[in-house]
Design an enzyme around this catalytic site. Structure first.
Site, PDB file in Angstrom:
ATOM      1  N   GLY A  62       0.810  -1.215   0.000  1.00 53.16           N
ATOM      2  CA  GLY A  62       0.000   0.000   0.000  1.00 53.16           C
ATOM      3  C   GLY A  62       0.841   1.262   0.000  1.00 53.16           C
ATOM      4  O   GLY A  62       0.401   2.313  -0.445  1.00 53.16           O
ATOM      5  N   ALA A  63       2.061   1.163   0.476  1.00 52.08           N
ATOM      6  CA  ALA A  63       2.989   2.299   0.464  1.00 52.08           C
ATOM      7  C   ALA A  63       3.782   2.252  -0.832  1.00 52.08           C
ATOM      8  O   ALA A  63       4.994   2.049  -0.841  1.00 52.08           O
ATOM      9  CB  ALA A  63       3.913   2.260   1.671  1.00 52.08           C
ATOM     10  N   TYR A  64       3.060   2.415  -1.939  1.00 53.80           N
ATOM     11  CA  TYR A  64       3.688   2.378  -3.254  1.00 53.80           C
ATOM     12  C   TYR A  64       4.811   3.396  -3.309  1.00 53.80           C
ATOM     13  O   TYR A  64       4.654   4.495  -2.816  1.00 53.80           O
ATOM     14  CB  TYR A  64       2.637   2.692  -4.331  1.00 53.80           C
ATOM     15  CG  TYR A  64       3.186   2.662  -5.726  1.00 53.80           C
ATOM     16  CD1 TYR A  64       3.317   1.463  -6.400  1.00 53.80           C
ATOM     17  CD2 TYR A  64       3.593   3.823  -6.354  1.00 53.80           C
ATOM     18  CE1 TYR A  64       3.843   1.424  -7.677  1.00 53.80           C
ATOM     19  CE2 TYR A  64       4.125   3.799  -7.630  1.00 53.80           C
ATOM     20  CZ  TYR A  64       4.244   2.597  -8.283  1.00 53.80           C
ATOM     21  OH  TYR A  64       4.770   2.561  -9.537  1.00 53.80           O
ATOM     22  N   GLU A  71      10.757 -10.736 -10.761  1.00 47.21           N
ATOM     23  CA  GLU A  71      12.108 -10.992 -11.252  1.00 47.21           C
ATOM     24  C   GLU A  71      13.155 -10.661 -10.198  1.00 47.21           C
ATOM     25  O   GLU A  71      14.090 -11.426  -9.950  1.00 47.21           O
ATOM     26  CB  GLU A  71      12.385 -10.167 -12.519  1.00 47.21           C
ATOM     27  CG  GLU A  71      11.464 -10.477 -13.681  1.00 47.21           C
ATOM     28  CD  GLU A  71      10.220  -9.593 -13.728  1.00 47.21           C
ATOM     29  OE1 GLU A  71       9.575  -9.374 -12.668  1.00 47.21           O
ATOM     30  OE2 GLU A  71       9.885  -9.115 -14.829  1.00 47.21           O
ATOM     31  N   CYS A 108      10.379  -4.917 -16.322  1.00 48.01           N
ATOM     32  CA  CYS A 108      10.502  -3.458 -16.254  1.00 48.01           C
ATOM     33  C   CYS A 108      11.987  -3.071 -16.315  1.00 48.01           C
ATOM     34  O   CYS A 108      12.878  -3.923 -16.236  1.00 48.01           O
ATOM     35  CB  CYS A 108       9.855  -2.920 -14.975  1.00 48.01           C
ATOM     36  SG  CYS A 108      10.795  -3.261 -13.455  1.00 48.01           S
ATOM     37  N   CYS A 111      14.134  -4.150 -13.283  1.00 50.44           N
ATOM     38  CA  CYS A 111      14.435  -5.585 -13.321  1.00 50.44           C
ATOM     39  C   CYS A 111      15.487  -5.906 -14.377  1.00 50.44           C
ATOM     40  O   CYS A 111      16.379  -6.722 -14.153  1.00 50.44           O
ATOM     41  CB  CYS A 111      13.170  -6.394 -13.573  1.00 50.44           C
ATOM     42  SG  CYS A 111      12.074  -6.439 -12.142  1.00 50.44           S
TER      43      CYS A 111
END
Length: 160
Positions: A62-64, A71, A108, A111
């Site tokens: 939730g704490a993006y 990966e 991404c 990664c």
């Protein structure tokens, strides 16, 4: 000119047993995904030269952006548990519903950089299998996923 070396495959395209098993392990890793926000599950499997297979799944928070991609979960665990063992291959698969995505997804940028770091550590290229329902894309070298990668600043000639 930049060229990217990749091959489109299907599971029946003469893949070896270890390749099919690695892909199945990546699919199995989807079940460990914690993705209540995006509902986009990702599984990864890393085959090491010693035969060990390390899996990982994406872990949201939730704490993006405190979550972590599948990966990197798999690679960081492999690097911690087996620090001197080169990677033989990696498979990545995603699901946004009941089944895997129709088309392969690619890692991404973060990664890709971590994947390349581990390749550079071992000084040995390894293939990456990006798996979709209908096809698999295989690159034989992580450098093909990140052609203009960050390098050690000590290696860069910035006197010009």
């Amino acid at each position: 000119m930049l060229t990217i070396d990749y091959k489109e495959l299907t599971v029946s395209d003469g893949m070896e047993n270890w390749e099919r098993e690695l892909i199945e392990k990546a699919k199995d890793a989807l079940s460990g995904s914690y993705s209540p926000y995006s509902h986009f599950r990702v599984g990864a499997a890393v085959l090491l030269e010693n035969g060990e297979v390390i899996t990982g799944s994406n872990q949201e928070n939730g704490a993006y952006p405190s979550g972590l991609c599948a990966e990197r979960v798999a690679l960081f665990y492999a690097g911690s548990k087996y620090p001197n063992v080169p990677i033989k291959a990696m498979a990545v698969v995603a699901s946004s519903g009941d089944g895997i995505t129709k088309n392969p997804i690619s890692p991404c940028g973060a990664c890709r950089q971590v994947m390349l770091e581990y390749q550079n550590i071992s000084k040995k290229a390894y293939p990456v299998y990006m798996v979709g329902e209908n096809k698999i894309i295989r690159v034989s070298d992580v450098k093909d996923l990140l052609p203009f990668s960050f390098t050690n600043v000590d290696d860069v000639d910035n006197t010009k």
